[in-house]
Enzyme design. Sequence first.
Site, PDB file in Angstrom:
ATOM      1  N   GLU A  26       0.825  -1.210   0.000  1.00 12.29           N
ATOM      2  CA  GLU A  26       0.000   0.000   0.000  1.00 12.29           C
ATOM      3  C   GLU A  26       0.860   1.262   0.000  1.00 12.29           C
ATOM      4  O   GLU A  26       1.477   1.604   1.007  1.00 12.29           O
ATOM      5  CB  GLU A  26      -0.931   0.024   1.220  1.00 12.29           C
ATOM      6  CG  GLU A  26      -1.990  -1.042   1.197  1.00 12.29           C
ATOM      7  CD  GLU A  26      -2.986  -0.856   0.068  1.00 12.29           C
ATOM      8  OE1 GLU A  26      -3.340   0.301  -0.248  1.00 12.29           O
ATOM      9  OE2 GLU A  26      -3.414  -1.872  -0.492  1.00 12.29           O
ATOM     10  N   GLU A  67      -5.748   4.015   8.093  1.00 15.11           N
ATOM     11  CA  GLU A  67      -5.266   3.531   6.797  1.00 15.11           C
ATOM     12  C   GLU A  67      -5.225   2.007   6.770  1.00 15.11           C
ATOM     13  O   GLU A  67      -5.567   1.386   5.763  1.00 15.11           O
ATOM     14  CB  GLU A  67      -3.885   4.109   6.485  1.00 15.11           C
ATOM     15  CG  GLU A  67      -3.323   3.686   5.138  1.00 15.11           C
ATOM     16  CD  GLU A  67      -4.204   4.076   3.963  1.00 15.11           C
ATOM     17  OE1 GLU A  67      -4.372   3.226   3.063  1.00 15.11           O
ATOM     18  OE2 GLU A  67      -4.725   5.198   3.924  1.00 15.11           O
ATOM     19  N   GLU A  74     -10.754  -2.563   1.750  1.00 16.24           N
ATOM     20  CA  GLU A  74     -10.524  -2.698   0.312  1.00 16.24           C
ATOM     21  C   GLU A  74     -10.188  -4.141  -0.063  1.00 16.24           C
ATOM     22  O   GLU A  74     -10.689  -4.662  -1.068  1.00 16.24           O
ATOM     23  CB  GLU A  74      -9.409  -1.762  -0.134  1.00 16.24           C
ATOM     24  CG  GLU A  74      -9.811  -0.301  -0.105  1.00 16.24           C
ATOM     25  CD  GLU A  74      -8.687   0.632  -0.517  1.00 16.24           C
ATOM     26  OE1 GLU A  74      -7.527   0.179  -0.640  1.00 16.24           O
ATOM     27  OE2 GLU A  74      -8.976   1.818  -0.709  1.00 16.24           O
TER      28      GLU A  74
END
Length: 116
Positions: A26, A67, A74
Amino acid sequence: MNIFFARLKYRIIWSWNGCVDAWKTEYSFRSWVWANIVSAALAFWLPLEPAERALILALGLIVLAAELINTAIEAAVDHSSTEIHPLAKRAKDAGSAGVAVSAVSAAVAWLAILIG
């Protein structure tokens, strides 16, 4: 007590694995880590009160936590289906908004400390 420490060991391992995976996969997580390093360095370099420093450091960690949660959302959405669906978009957008809100809170704290 042995069960507690055995479970604690696995929780630490799993959490560390999640952080390592997020770091590797990420870009946003890596960006927030670097932003937090800069923020923490400034918090220790500037003449801040201990409570102000603690607030800055804690909010930085909250941004990282948001995050990581967004990354989990996701991944779960992407795993469940490859088709584009309005609910998948809502889930991903809400996760992203959570990161944004936590980042704005950190910025507000910095502004309040620097101006105040």
